[in-house]
Enzyme design. Structure first.
Site, PDB file in Angstrom:
ATOM      1  N   HIS A  67      21.937  15.451  -0.829  1.00  0.00           N
ATOM      2  CA  HIS A  67      20.973  16.801  -0.937  1.00  0.00           C
ATOM      3  C   HIS A  67      20.150  17.263  -2.110  1.00  0.00           C
ATOM      4  CE1 HIS A  67      23.416  18.271   2.634  1.00  0.00           C
ATOM      5  NE2 HIS A  67      22.524  17.500   3.273  1.00  0.00           N
ATOM      6  N   HIS A 154      26.371  21.484   8.640  1.00  0.00           N
ATOM      7  CA  HIS A 154      26.343  20.584   7.445  1.00  0.00           C
ATOM      8  C   HIS A 154      26.693  19.341   7.952  1.00  0.00           C
ATOM      9  CE1 HIS A 154      27.244  18.443   3.747  1.00  0.00           C
ATOM     10  NE2 HIS A 154      26.547  19.198   3.167  1.00  0.00           N
ATOM     11  N   GLU A 156      28.386  16.720   6.632  1.00  0.00           N
ATOM     12  CA  GLU A 156      29.863  16.299   6.499  1.00  0.00           C
ATOM     13  C   GLU A 156      30.562  16.940   7.728  1.00  0.00           C
ATOM     14  OE1 GLU A 156      31.322  16.632   2.523  1.00  0.00           O
ATOM     15  OE2 GLU A 156      33.369  17.081   3.531  1.00  0.00           O
ATOM     16  N   ASN A 299      27.516  22.296  -2.470  1.00  0.00           N
ATOM     17  CA  ASN A 299      28.319  22.439  -3.906  1.00  0.00           C
ATOM     18  C   ASN A 299      27.553  23.368  -4.795  1.00  0.00           C
ATOM     19  OD1 ASN A 299      27.690  20.395  -6.080  1.00  0.00           O
ATOM     20  ND2 ASN A 299      27.050  19.503  -4.174  1.00  0.00           N
TER      21      ASN A 299
HETATM   22  S1  SF4 Z   1      31.301  15.803  -3.696  1.00  0.00           S
HETATM   23 FE1  SF4 Z   1      33.052  14.827  -3.503  1.00  0.00          FE
HETATM   24  S2  SF4 Z   1      33.432  14.298  -1.623  1.00  0.00           S
HETATM   25 FE2  SF4 Z   1      31.048  14.585  -1.779  1.00  0.00          FE
HETATM   26  S3  SF4 Z   1      30.584  12.701  -2.498  1.00  0.00           S
HETATM   27 FE3  SF4 Z   1      30.892  13.961  -4.312  1.00  0.00          FE
HETATM   28  S4  SF4 Z   1      32.897  13.126  -5.064  1.00  0.00           S
HETATM   29 FE4  SF4 Z   1      32.566  12.545  -2.612  1.00  0.00          FE
END
Ligand code: SF4
Length: 381
Positions: A67, A154, A156, A299
């Site tokens: 993203h 999302h 994922e 995140n």
């Molecule tokens: S945030 Fe964690 S789970 Fe997602 S791509 Fe990065 S290392 Fe992998």
């Protein structure tokens, strides 16, 4: 090519200088963990390698590889096409085409459709995501419903949920503590009646976030915990404790194992970035925080959420958002759209700014933000 496109000599220098940058009245403290995580680094690397390895073939991505608009734009400029939600685009793929699967994975259904087209698949699904899937499959096979702390929209979380269904199981996605407490109420009161108003309200609320035919009274008797890897980890743990306490109250300690399962599926990169920003806020006297990353990056949004609890926080998508010393474009925590704020940069001195970036933000954007801040903080000539 990767280093050339995403590296920043300024950021390297800041790391060497105890993660601190000083220029005149300005001090910038960088979080000790920030930016590209191992999963993103690998996914972007694979995408570049794929383009190089198959120069004469059509190369596709199922959607955004990560993203971050800059990274996705670069891949587009390299001739990599994006499939997105276009079903016709999948049907038009052939055995000579190459398709890259993103770091957060794809649904089982999408994988099957691509497989049927016979194309070459480059799977960049992160190991930490695969670890979550492994547990969800284990829950499904053991008759446990996967309760996933995540965002139902999302990619994922959709991919993780599809693993439960593919292995004959069920799932329920909970976004936050409020939703988790609704689930706890069901567990504690064990309602089952088909005409029960509480049951209907629950199904209405969670219908779009649960497996087809989800029956709360039946499907919340045995649960296993999972999470989207980029959620606020303190919240994932808290939700886990809430659900565990509800199961304990309902079934008692002796029955817990057959009703409640949990494995550690927290992604260390996400955890490290969240811990680092908490440490920065605790240890450095910053006037405000800047968090850099795509507005759809889960995140990054969570890093901004942590910062906003104690400091004025500006979540910006890229350096262009720093329009001038008087004007900034940013997305406030919890808001759906970008806003413009004027004025935003304190004029007094000294000025101390904290900085971090999401797991999908390359260092060159962080470096460009620091350079702009230094420019804005300089006294007029
Ligand atoms: S945030 Fe964690 S789970 Fe997602 S791509 Fe990065 S290392 Fe992998």
């Amino acid at each position: 090519m990767l280093a050339e496109n995403y590296h920043s000599a300024l950021v390297d220098q800041i790391k060497t200088d105890d993660f601190t940058f000083r220029s005149g009245r300005l001090t910038v403290h960088l979080a000790r963990e920030f930016g590209f995580c191992y999963g993103v680094d690998r996914a972007v690397d694979y995408a570049y390698q794929t383009r190089e390895r198959f120069p004469d073939r059509r190369v596709f991505l199922t959607g955004e590889i990560i993203h971050n608009p800059h990274v996705n734009e670069k891949l587009r400029a390299m001739g990599i096409e994006f499939i997105g939600h276009d079903e016709d685009a999948v049907s038009a793929l052939g055995k000579d085409d190459v398709v890259i699967l993103p770091a957060f994975g794809v649904t089982v259904g999408m994988l099957e459709r691509l497989d049927k087209r016979g194309c070459t698949l480059i799977d960049t699904t992160c190991g930490s995501v695969l670890n979550v899937w492994k547990n969800v499959r284990r829950y499904a096979e053991g008759g446990y419903t996967s309760v996933i702390h995540g965002k139902v929209w999302h990619e994922e979380t959709q991919a993780t949920a599809s693993q439960a269904v593919a292995y004959g199981g069920r799932y329920l996605v909970v976004l936050n503590r409020q939703e988790a407490s609704r689930v706890c109420e069901v567990i504690q009161h064990a309602f089952t009646g088909a005409d029960d108003a509480a049951r209907d309200a629950f199904v209405e609320k969670f219908g779009g976030a649960a497996s087809p035919g989800f029956e709360p009274g039946r499907d919340l008797q045995r649960i296993g915990l999972a999470n989207q890897t980029t959620m606020l980890m303190s919240e994932s743990l808290e939700i886990g404790e809430m659900l565990k306490a509800a199961m304990l109250e309902r079934y008692g300690a002796s029955e817990m194992e057959s009703h409640f399962q949990a494995f550690d599926t927290i992604c260390s990169a996400t955890q490290d970035r969240q811990d680092a920003v908490v440490a920065l806020l605790r240890e450095r006297p910053v006037d405000l925080m800047i968090v850099i990353g795509g507005y759809n990056s889960s995140n990054t949004c969570n890093l901004a959420r942590i910062c906003a609890q104690s400091r004025p926080t500006f979540h910006i998508a890229d350096p262009d958002c720093l329009v001038s010393a008087a004007e900034i474009r940013h997305r406030p925590v919890g808001a759906k759209a970008e806003v413009q704020t004027t004025p935003w940069l304190p004029t007094g001195e000294p000025l101390t700014i904290g900085l971090t970036s999401g797991a999908s933000t390359p260092d060159n954007l962080v470096g460009a933000v620091v350079a702009k801040l230094a420019d804005f903080a300089r006294p007029p000539a």
